[in-house]
Enzyme design. Structure first.
Site, PDB file in Angstrom:
ATOM      1  N   GLU A 198     -46.328 -58.015 -32.083  1.00  0.00           N
ATOM      2  CA  GLU A 198     -45.201 -57.089 -32.036  1.00  0.00           C
ATOM      3  C   GLU A 198     -45.684 -55.687 -32.400  1.00  0.00           C
ATOM      4  O   GLU A 198     -46.623 -55.512 -33.170  1.00  0.00           O
ATOM      5  CB  GLU A 198     -44.102 -57.518 -33.015  1.00  0.00           C
ATOM      6  CG  GLU A 198     -43.321 -58.718 -32.560  1.00  0.00           C
ATOM      7  CD  GLU A 198     -42.032 -58.939 -33.344  1.00  0.00           C
ATOM      8  OE1 GLU A 198     -41.625 -58.066 -34.137  1.00  0.00           O
ATOM      9  OE2 GLU A 198     -41.418 -60.001 -33.135  1.00  0.00           O
ATOM     10  N   HIS A 208     -40.588 -57.933 -28.696  1.00  0.00           N
ATOM     11  CA  HIS A 208     -40.556 -59.382 -28.911  1.00  0.00           C
ATOM     12  C   HIS A 208     -41.432 -59.998 -27.825  1.00  0.00           C
ATOM     13  O   HIS A 208     -40.933 -60.445 -26.799  1.00  0.00           O
ATOM     14  CB  HIS A 208     -39.130 -59.920 -28.801  1.00  0.00           C
ATOM     15  CG  HIS A 208     -38.317 -59.774 -30.030  1.00  0.00           C
ATOM     16  ND1 HIS A 208     -37.061 -60.327 -30.151  1.00  0.00           N
ATOM     17  CD2 HIS A 208     -38.548 -59.150 -31.213  1.00  0.00           C
ATOM     18  CE1 HIS A 208     -36.553 -60.037 -31.341  1.00  0.00           C
ATOM     19  NE2 HIS A 208     -37.449 -59.322 -32.004  1.00  0.00           N
ATOM     20  N   HIS A 224     -38.640 -52.244 -31.374  1.00  0.00           N
ATOM     21  CA  HIS A 224     -39.836 -53.070 -31.478  1.00  0.00           C
ATOM     22  C   HIS A 224     -39.851 -54.089 -30.351  1.00  0.00           C
ATOM     23  O   HIS A 224     -38.856 -54.302 -29.673  1.00  0.00           O
ATOM     24  CB  HIS A 224     -39.965 -53.733 -32.852  1.00  0.00           C
ATOM     25  CG  HIS A 224     -38.975 -54.817 -33.131  1.00  0.00           C
ATOM     26  ND1 HIS A 224     -37.689 -54.562 -33.532  1.00  0.00           N
ATOM     27  CD2 HIS A 224     -39.090 -56.164 -33.069  1.00  0.00           C
ATOM     28  CE1 HIS A 224     -37.052 -55.703 -33.718  1.00  0.00           C
ATOM     29  NE2 HIS A 224     -37.873 -56.696 -33.437  1.00  0.00           N
ATOM     30  N   ASP A 235     -34.443 -59.371 -38.120  1.00  0.00           N
ATOM     31  CA  ASP A 235     -34.066 -58.040 -37.635  1.00  0.00           C
ATOM     32  C   ASP A 235     -32.667 -57.679 -38.116  1.00  0.00           C
ATOM     33  O   ASP A 235     -32.440 -56.578 -38.639  1.00  0.00           O
ATOM     34  CB  ASP A 235     -34.079 -57.991 -36.100  1.00  0.00           C
ATOM     35  CG  ASP A 235     -35.448 -58.201 -35.487  1.00  0.00           C
ATOM     36  OD1 ASP A 235     -36.464 -57.921 -36.149  1.00  0.00           O
ATOM     37  OD2 ASP A 235     -35.493 -58.657 -34.330  1.00  0.00           O
TER      38      ASP A 235
END
Length: 158
Positions: A21, A83, A81, A94
């Site tokens: 990530e 995944h 971000h 999250d």
């Protein structure tokens, strides 16, 4: 979302590889009715990157935030971000992080924006999935949003 912010995220995703990530913070303006994302930061040199976990480099993000505020008046309004191995929805971790930001009285968020980027392999188109968290005195809500202008979910200008 501005084309500048979109292109920065797409470059950061390409540079970040497909196994871990990566991410950063989102900056822009929130007038209480519309959220405008004008800039994004990268992970920073001391970010923690794992297959199912990302923690941005706080010092790097704080320096970026100070610079973007002094140059453009933009403020921290969310995070983005990837995944690489998961669904295009915020994980429970999250969501817990976003809720902590919303409830932190020092941060004073009314809304918090999130972009989850999937997939991150060169063979597939990258998609940006937009999420918004809001809260009042009694409730916190999270829901997917479609950008009104600037970029579609595949990172293309509209």
């Amino acid at each position: 979302m501005s084309e500048h912010a979109t292109q920065f995220i797409l470059r950061a995703v390409a540079d970040g590889g497909s196994q871990l990530e990566t991410g950063g913070a989102l900056f822009g303006f929130d007038d209480g009715h519309h959220l405008l994302i004008t800039a994004a930061s990268g992970p920073g040199p001391d970010a923690q990157r794992e297959a199912n976990y990302f923690l941005r480099d706080l010092t790097h993000t704080q320096q970026f935030a100070a610079e973007i505020f002094s140059v453009a008046g933009a403020q921290w309004i969310g995070e983005w971000h990837t995944h690489p191995h998961g669904p295009p929805v915020p994980s429970q971790r999250d969501i817990d992080t976003y809720i902590a930001h919303l409830l932190d009285s020092d941060l004073n968020f009314d809304t918090f924006a999130s972009i989850i980027v999937t997939p991150v392999t060169p063979e597939e188109d990258v998609s940006l999935h937009f999420w918004l968290l809001t809260h009042d005195a009694k409730n916190i809500a999270i829901y997917p949003i479609e950008p009104e202008s600037g970029v579609n979910q595949h990172g293309h200008a509209v």
